[in-house]
Design a protein around this motif. Structure first.
Motif, PDB file in Angstrom:
ATOM      1  N   ARG A  76      15.947  50.781  -0.531  1.00  0.00           N
ATOM      2  CA  ARG A  76      15.370  52.107  -0.439  1.00  0.00           C
ATOM      3  C   ARG A  76      16.239  53.068  -1.231  1.00  0.00           C
ATOM      4  NH1 ARG A  76      14.809  54.652   5.354  1.00  0.00           N
ATOM      5  NH2 ARG A  76      17.074  54.563   5.133  1.00  0.00           N
ATOM      6  N   THR A  77      15.665  53.757  -2.179  1.00  0.00           N
ATOM      7  CA  THR A  77      16.429  54.684  -2.999  1.00  0.00           C
ATOM      8  C   THR A  77      16.665  55.970  -2.236  1.00  0.00           C
ATOM      9  OG1 THR A  77      14.396  55.550  -3.961  1.00  0.00           O
ATOM     10  CG2 THR A  77      15.463  53.749  -5.138  1.00  0.00           C
ATOM     11  N   THR A  78      17.926  56.272  -1.993  1.00  0.00           N
ATOM     12  CA  THR A  78      18.308  57.501  -1.310  1.00  0.00           C
ATOM     13  C   THR A  78      19.725  57.843  -1.695  1.00  0.00           C
ATOM     14  OG1 THR A  78      18.675  58.553   0.823  1.00  0.00           O
ATOM     15  CG2 THR A  78      19.080  56.203   0.726  1.00  0.00           C
ATOM     16  N   GLN A  79      20.027  59.126  -1.732  1.00  0.00           N
ATOM     17  CA  GLN A  79      21.369  59.597  -2.020  1.00  0.00           C
ATOM     18  C   GLN A  79      22.036  60.154  -0.780  1.00  0.00           C
ATOM     19  OE1 GLN A  79      21.032  62.382  -5.236  1.00  0.00           O
ATOM     20  NE2 GLN A  79      20.505  60.830  -6.747  1.00  0.00           N
ATOM     21  N   VAL A  80      21.375  60.080   0.374  1.00  0.00           N
ATOM     22  CA  VAL A  80      21.914  60.599   1.622  1.00  0.00           C
ATOM     23  C   VAL A  80      22.453  59.448   2.449  1.00  0.00           C
ATOM     24  CG1 VAL A  80      21.419  61.900   3.725  1.00  0.00           C
ATOM     25  CG2 VAL A  80      20.239  62.469   1.580  1.00  0.00           C
ATOM     26  N   PRO A  81      23.768  59.408   2.730  1.00  0.00           N
ATOM     27  CA  PRO A  81      24.309  58.315   3.554  1.00  0.00           C
ATOM     28  C   PRO A  81      23.762  58.361   4.964  1.00  0.00           C
ATOM     29  CG  PRO A  81      25.952  60.045   3.249  1.00  0.00           C
ATOM     30  CD  PRO A  81      24.791  60.383   2.344  1.00  0.00           C
ATOM     31  N   VAL A  82      23.479  57.202   5.520  1.00  0.00           N
ATOM     32  CA  VAL A  82      22.907  57.105   6.858  1.00  0.00           C
ATOM     33  C   VAL A  82      23.968  56.581   7.810  1.00  0.00           C
ATOM     34  CG1 VAL A  82      21.129  56.043   8.285  1.00  0.00           C
ATOM     35  CG2 VAL A  82      20.614  56.705   5.923  1.00  0.00           C
ATOM     36  N   ASP A  83      24.295  57.376   8.842  1.00  0.00           N
ATOM     37  CA  ASP A  83      25.260  56.967   9.852  1.00  0.00           C
ATOM     38  C   ASP A  83      24.502  56.636  11.125  1.00  0.00           C
ATOM     39  OD1 ASP A  83      27.355  56.489  11.479  1.00  0.00           O
ATOM     40  OD2 ASP A  83      28.138  58.548  11.507  1.00  0.00           O
ATOM     41  N   ALA A  84      24.343  55.351  11.386  1.00  0.00           N
ATOM     42  CA  ALA A  84      23.583  54.928  12.560  1.00  0.00           C
ATOM     43  C   ALA A  84      24.414  54.966  13.822  1.00  0.00           C
ATOM     44  CB  ALA A  84      23.037  53.513  12.342  1.00  0.00           C
ATOM     45  N   GLY A  85      25.752  55.229  13.686  1.00  0.00           N
ATOM     46  CA  GLY A  85      26.602  55.279  14.867  1.00  0.00           C
ATOM     47  C   GLY A  85      26.954  53.888  15.337  1.00  0.00           C
ATOM     48  N   PRO A  86      27.749  53.798  16.404  1.00  0.00           N
ATOM     49  CA  PRO A  86      28.157  52.488  16.911  1.00  0.00           C
ATOM     50  C   PRO A  86      26.989  51.714  17.479  1.00  0.00           C
ATOM     51  CG  PRO A  86      28.769  54.233  18.444  1.00  0.00           C
ATOM     52  CD  PRO A  86      28.263  54.906  17.210  1.00  0.00           C
ATOM     53  N   ALA A  87      27.115  50.404  17.431  1.00  0.00           N
ATOM     54  CA  ALA A  87      26.056  49.554  17.978  1.00  0.00           C
ATOM     55  C   ALA A  87      25.946  49.772  19.476  1.00  0.00           C
ATOM     56  CB  ALA A  87      26.366  48.085  17.692  1.00  0.00           C
ATOM     57  N   PRO A  88      24.732  49.851  19.996  1.00  0.00           N
ATOM     58  CA  PRO A  88      24.579  50.081  21.432  1.00  0.00           C
ATOM     59  C   PRO A  88      25.143  48.929  22.248  1.00  0.00           C
ATOM     60  CG  PRO A  88      22.484  49.466  20.419  1.00  0.00           C
ATOM     61  CD  PRO A  88      23.449  49.696  19.296  1.00  0.00           C
ATOM     62  N   SER A  89      25.843  49.256  23.324  1.00  0.00           N
ATOM     63  CA  SER A  89      26.444  48.240  24.190  1.00  0.00           C
ATOM     64  C   SER A  89      25.435  47.806  25.244  1.00  0.00           C
ATOM     65  CB  SER A  89      27.704  48.805  24.863  1.00  0.00           C
ATOM     66  OG  SER A  89      28.202  47.880  25.798  1.00  0.00           O
ATOM     67  N   ARG A  90      25.423  46.517  25.528  1.00  0.00           N
ATOM     68  CA  ARG A  90      24.530  45.998  26.550  1.00  0.00           C
ATOM     69  C   ARG A  90      25.200  45.985  27.914  1.00  0.00           C
ATOM     70  NH1 ARG A  90      21.858  40.703  23.495  1.00  0.00           N
ATOM     71  NH2 ARG A  90      20.938  41.822  21.729  1.00  0.00           N
ATOM     72  N   VAL A  91      26.490  46.330  27.962  1.00  0.00           N
ATOM     73  CA  VAL A  91      27.239  46.318  29.214  1.00  0.00           C
ATOM     74  C   VAL A  91      27.398  47.746  29.714  1.00  0.00           C
ATOM     75  CG1 VAL A  91      29.373  45.618  30.335  1.00  0.00           C
ATOM     76  CG2 VAL A  91      28.479  44.278  28.422  1.00  0.00           C
ATOM     77  N   PRO A  92      26.860  48.077  30.885  1.00  0.00           N
ATOM     78  CA  PRO A  92      26.925  49.466  31.351  1.00  0.00           C
ATOM     79  C   PRO A  92      28.308  49.890  31.826  1.00  0.00           C
ATOM     80  CG  PRO A  92      25.856  48.080  32.987  1.00  0.00           C
ATOM     81  CD  PRO A  92      26.047  47.234  31.765  1.00  0.00           C
ATOM     82  N   CYS A  93      29.119  48.951  32.355  1.00  0.00           N
ATOM     83  CA  CYS A  93      30.461  49.276  32.879  1.00  0.00           C
ATOM     84  C   CYS A  93      30.389  50.385  33.919  1.00  0.00           C
ATOM     85  CB  CYS A  93      31.413  49.673  31.750  1.00  0.00           C
ATOM     86  SG  CYS A  93      31.795  48.325  30.611  1.00  0.00           S
ATOM     87  N   GLU A  94      29.355  50.364  34.706  1.00  0.00           N
ATOM     88  CA  GLU A  94      29.200  51.373  35.755  1.00  0.00           C
ATOM     89  C   GLU A  94      28.377  50.778  36.886  1.00  0.00           C
ATOM     90  OE1 GLU A  94      27.448  55.914  36.377  1.00  0.00           O
ATOM     91  OE2 GLU A  94      27.634  55.041  34.384  1.00  0.00           O
ATOM     92  N   VAL A  95      28.927  50.878  38.084  1.00  0.00           N
ATOM     93  CA  VAL A  95      28.222  50.382  39.261  1.00  0.00           C
ATOM     94  C   VAL A  95      27.429  51.534  39.849  1.00  0.00           C
ATOM     95  CG1 VAL A  95      28.456  49.279  41.513  1.00  0.00           C
ATOM     96  CG2 VAL A  95      30.062  48.727  39.693  1.00  0.00           C
ATOM     97  N   SER A  96      26.124  51.339  39.983  1.00  0.00           N
ATOM     98  CA  SER A  96      25.288  52.410  40.501  1.00  0.00           C
ATOM     99  C   SER A  96      25.607  52.697  41.951  1.00  0.00           C
ATOM    100  CB  SER A  96      23.809  52.035  40.362  1.00  0.00           C
ATOM    101  OG  SER A  96      23.501  50.898  41.151  1.00  0.00           O
ATOM    102  N   GLY A  97      25.398  53.937  42.360  1.00  0.00           N
ATOM    103  CA  GLY A  97      25.689  54.332  43.728  1.00  0.00           C
ATOM    104  C   GLY A  97      24.891  53.556  44.749  1.00  0.00           C
TER     105      GLY A  97
END
Length: 211
Positions: free
Chosen positions: A29-50
Protein backbone atom coordinates in the motif's frame (compact mmCIF):
# COMPACT_ATOMS: atom_id res chain seq x y z
CA UNK A 1 5.10 22.18 -26.98
CA UNK A 2 7.42 20.37 -29.34
CA UNK A 3 6.84 16.76 -30.40
CA UNK A 4 10.01 15.81 -28.51
CA UNK A 5 8.65 17.33 -25.25
CA UNK A 6 5.32 15.59 -25.65
CA UNK A 7 7.08 12.27 -26.17
CA UNK A 8 9.23 12.78 -23.05
CA UNK A 9 6.18 13.68 -20.88
CA UNK A 10 4.28 10.64 -22.13
CA UNK A 11 7.23 8.40 -21.27
CA UNK A 12 7.40 9.80 -17.72
CA UNK A 13 3.66 9.34 -17.20
CA UNK A 14 3.85 5.77 -18.44
CA UNK A 15 6.74 5.00 -16.06
CA UNK A 16 4.79 6.37 -13.07
CA UNK A 17 1.71 4.35 -14.03
CA UNK A 18 3.73 1.15 -14.35
CA UNK A 19 5.29 1.76 -10.92
CA UNK A 20 1.88 2.12 -9.29
CA UNK A 21 0.60 -1.04 -10.94
CA UNK A 22 3.67 -3.02 -9.81
CA UNK A 23 3.33 -1.84 -6.21
CA UNK A 24 -0.34 -2.67 -6.19
CA UNK A 25 0.35 -6.12 -7.63
CA UNK A 26 2.86 -6.82 -4.84
CA UNK A 27 0.31 -6.02 -2.20
CA UNK A 28 2.19 -2.90 -1.02
CA UNK A 29 0.00 0.00 0.00
CA UNK A 30 1.54 3.29 -1.05
CA UNK A 31 1.58 5.70 1.87
CA UNK A 32 3.97 8.23 3.34
CA UNK A 33 2.35 8.22 6.79
CA UNK A 34 3.92 5.75 9.27
CA UNK A 35 1.40 3.51 10.99
CA UNK A 36 1.88 2.79 14.70
CA UNK A 37 -0.38 -0.10 15.63
CA UNK A 38 0.89 -0.09 19.23
CA UNK A 39 1.83 -3.16 21.24
CA UNK A 40 0.26 -6.49 20.44
CA UNK A 41 -2.83 -7.12 22.55
CA UNK A 42 -2.22 -9.45 25.49
CA UNK A 43 -4.45 -12.46 25.97
CA UNK A 44 -3.61 -12.61 29.69
CA UNK A 45 -5.70 -10.25 31.84
CA UNK A 46 -3.49 -10.48 34.98
CA UNK A 47 -6.48 -9.43 37.02
CA UNK A 48 -8.81 -11.47 39.18
CA UNK A 49 -12.36 -10.20 38.96
CA UNK A 50 -14.11 -9.23 42.16
CA UNK A 51 -16.79 -11.84 41.55
CA UNK A 52 -14.11 -14.57 41.66
CA UNK A 53 -12.80 -13.55 45.08
CA UNK A 54 -14.36 -15.26 48.07
CA UNK A 55 -16.00 -12.66 50.31
CA UNK A 56 -13.95 -11.81 53.38
CA UNK A 57 -16.79 -12.81 55.68
CA UNK A 58 -16.50 -16.40 54.44
CA UNK A 59 -12.79 -16.66 55.25
CA UNK A 60 -10.81 -16.76 58.46
CA UNK A 61 -7.72 -14.62 58.60
CA UNK A 62 -6.46 -11.18 57.69
CA UNK A 63 -6.23 -9.53 54.26
CA UNK A 64 -2.75 -9.64 52.75
CA UNK A 65 -1.17 -8.78 49.41
CA UNK A 66 1.29 -11.10 47.70
CA UNK A 67 3.18 -10.86 44.43
CA UNK A 68 2.80 -13.54 41.76
CA UNK A 69 4.20 -13.75 38.25
CA UNK A 70 1.91 -12.89 35.33
CA UNK A 71 2.91 -12.08 31.75
CA UNK A 72 6.59 -12.19 32.80
CA UNK A 73 6.06 -9.47 35.41
CA UNK A 74 5.25 -9.27 39.11
CA UNK A 75 1.62 -8.41 39.83
CA UNK A 76 -0.04 -8.12 43.23
CA UNK A 77 -2.93 -10.32 44.32
CA UNK A 78 -5.16 -9.81 47.35
CA UNK A 79 -5.65 -12.83 49.58
CA UNK A 80 -6.65 -13.74 53.10
CA UNK A 81 -4.01 -15.47 55.23
CA UNK A 82 -4.06 -17.15 58.59
CA UNK A 83 -1.49 -15.74 60.97
CA UNK A 84 -1.25 -18.06 63.99
CA UNK A 85 -0.66 -16.64 67.43
CA UNK A 86 2.45 -18.33 68.77
CA UNK A 87 4.12 -17.56 72.05
CA UNK A 88 7.77 -16.53 72.04
CA UNK A 89 7.68 -15.87 68.29
CA UNK A 90 8.32 -12.40 66.90
CA UNK A 91 5.19 -11.01 65.23
CA UNK A 92 7.25 -9.99 62.21
CA UNK A 93 8.38 -13.57 61.76
CA UNK A 94 4.80 -14.86 62.04
CA UNK A 95 3.58 -12.38 59.44
CA UNK A 96 6.48 -13.16 57.10
CA UNK A 97 5.92 -16.91 57.42
CA UNK A 98 2.21 -16.52 56.66
CA UNK A 99 3.07 -14.52 53.53
CA UNK A 100 5.65 -17.10 52.52
CA UNK A 101 3.07 -19.86 52.94
CA UNK A 102 0.74 -17.96 50.63
CA UNK A 103 3.46 -17.63 48.00
CA UNK A 104 4.05 -21.40 48.11
CA UNK A 105 0.41 -22.16 47.36
CA UNK A 106 -0.60 -22.88 43.80
CA UNK A 107 -2.75 -20.07 42.36
CA UNK A 108 -6.48 -20.52 42.83
CA UNK A 109 -8.55 -21.42 39.74
CA UNK A 110 -9.54 -17.76 39.15
CA UNK A 111 -5.90 -16.66 39.57
CA UNK A 112 -4.69 -19.40 37.25
CA UNK A 113 -7.31 -18.45 34.67
CA UNK A 114 -6.10 -14.84 34.87
CA UNK A 115 -2.56 -15.98 34.08
CA UNK A 116 -0.91 -15.96 37.53
CA UNK A 117 1.84 -18.38 38.58
CA UNK A 118 4.27 -18.76 41.48
CA UNK A 119 7.91 -19.80 41.42
CA UNK A 120 8.19 -20.17 45.21
CA UNK A 121 8.52 -23.83 46.13
CA UNK A 122 8.44 -25.14 49.67
CA UNK A 123 8.97 -26.11 52.23
CA UNK A 124 10.56 -22.83 53.29
CA UNK A 125 10.78 -21.88 56.95
CA UNK A 126 11.62 -18.50 58.42
CA UNK A 127 13.36 -17.65 61.65
CA UNK A 128 14.29 -14.35 63.20
CA UNK A 129 17.62 -12.60 63.57
CA UNK A 130 20.55 -14.43 65.10
CA UNK A 131 23.00 -12.95 67.52
CA UNK A 132 25.05 -10.43 65.59
CA UNK A 133 22.44 -9.94 62.81
CA UNK A 134 21.07 -6.46 62.15
CA UNK A 135 17.67 -5.85 63.72
CA UNK A 136 14.83 -6.92 61.43
CA UNK A 137 16.74 -9.78 59.79
CA UNK A 138 14.78 -12.80 58.58
CA UNK A 139 16.57 -16.09 58.01
CA UNK A 140 15.30 -18.53 55.35
CA UNK A 141 15.84 -22.27 55.51
CA UNK A 142 17.51 -21.91 52.09
CA UNK A 143 20.13 -19.40 50.99
CA UNK A 144 18.22 -16.56 49.26
CA UNK A 145 20.60 -16.35 46.29
CA UNK A 146 20.12 -20.08 45.67
CA UNK A 147 16.41 -19.54 44.93
CA UNK A 148 15.19 -18.98 41.36
CA UNK A 149 15.32 -15.26 40.57
CA UNK A 150 11.53 -14.91 40.12
CA UNK A 151 10.92 -16.69 43.44
CA UNK A 152 13.27 -14.37 45.33
CA UNK A 153 11.67 -11.37 43.60
CA UNK A 154 8.22 -12.55 44.72
CA UNK A 155 9.39 -12.95 48.32
CA UNK A 156 11.23 -9.63 48.48
CA UNK A 157 8.41 -7.56 46.96
CA UNK A 158 5.77 -9.29 49.09
CA UNK A 159 7.78 -8.71 52.28
CA UNK A 160 8.71 -5.14 51.30
CA UNK A 161 5.08 -4.03 51.36
CA UNK A 162 4.26 -5.67 54.68
CA UNK A 163 5.27 -5.64 58.33
CA UNK A 164 8.07 -8.01 57.38
CA UNK A 165 10.06 -5.13 55.88
CA UNK A 166 12.89 -3.57 57.84
CA UNK A 167 13.31 0.15 58.40
CA UNK A 168 13.58 1.96 55.07
CA UNK A 169 11.58 -0.61 53.13
CA UNK A 170 14.47 -3.02 52.53
CA UNK A 171 14.09 -6.72 53.26
CA UNK A 172 16.93 -8.17 55.32
CA UNK A 173 17.29 -11.80 54.32
CA UNK A 174 19.82 -14.43 55.25
CA UNK A 175 20.06 -18.17 54.92
CA UNK A 176 20.78 -21.13 57.20
CA UNK A 177 24.55 -20.74 56.87
CA UNK A 178 26.95 -18.30 58.46
CA UNK A 179 26.78 -15.82 55.58
CA UNK A 180 25.72 -12.33 56.68
CA UNK A 181 22.23 -11.18 55.61
CA UNK A 182 21.71 -8.84 52.69
CA UNK A 183 19.34 -5.93 52.25
CA UNK A 184 17.16 -6.71 49.24
CA UNK A 185 15.09 -4.03 47.53
CA UNK A 186 11.87 -4.28 45.55
CA UNK A 187 12.45 -1.86 42.70
CA UNK A 188 10.17 -0.97 39.81
CA UNK A 189 12.67 -2.66 37.50
CA UNK A 190 12.49 -5.98 39.33
CA UNK A 191 8.68 -5.91 39.15
CA UNK A 192 8.97 -5.53 35.38
CA UNK A 193 11.78 -8.08 35.01
CA UNK A 194 11.61 -10.59 37.91
CA UNK A 195 13.93 -13.01 36.13
CA UNK A 196 16.85 -10.63 36.75
CA UNK A 197 18.91 -10.45 39.94
CA UNK A 198 17.16 -8.70 42.82
CA UNK A 199 19.07 -5.52 43.74
CA UNK A 200 20.77 -5.45 47.14
CA UNK A 201 22.72 -3.06 49.29
CA UNK A 202 25.37 -5.74 49.73
CA UNK A 203 26.36 -7.67 52.83
CA UNK A 204 25.45 -5.92 56.07
CA UNK A 205 27.80 -5.52 59.01
CA UNK A 206 27.18 -7.51 62.16
CA UNK A 207 25.15 -5.80 64.83
CA UNK A 208 24.52 -6.35 68.47
CA UNK A 209 20.92 -5.22 68.01
CA UNK A 210 19.70 -8.80 67.66
CA UNK A 211 19.37 -10.86 70.86
Amino acid sequence: MTPKSRTRRAAVSLAVLVGVVVLGGCGIRTTQVPVDAGPAPSRVPCEVSGESITPQTQQQGVPVRVYLVCASQLESVDRTARIPVEKNVDSRVRVAQALLDELEKEPSPPEHEAGFATYVRGPLVLTGARKGDPAGTLRLSRQPEDLPAPALAQIVCTFAESRAAATGGSVLLGGPGEYPPRAYQCSAGIKERPDEAVPTLGALPSSSAAP
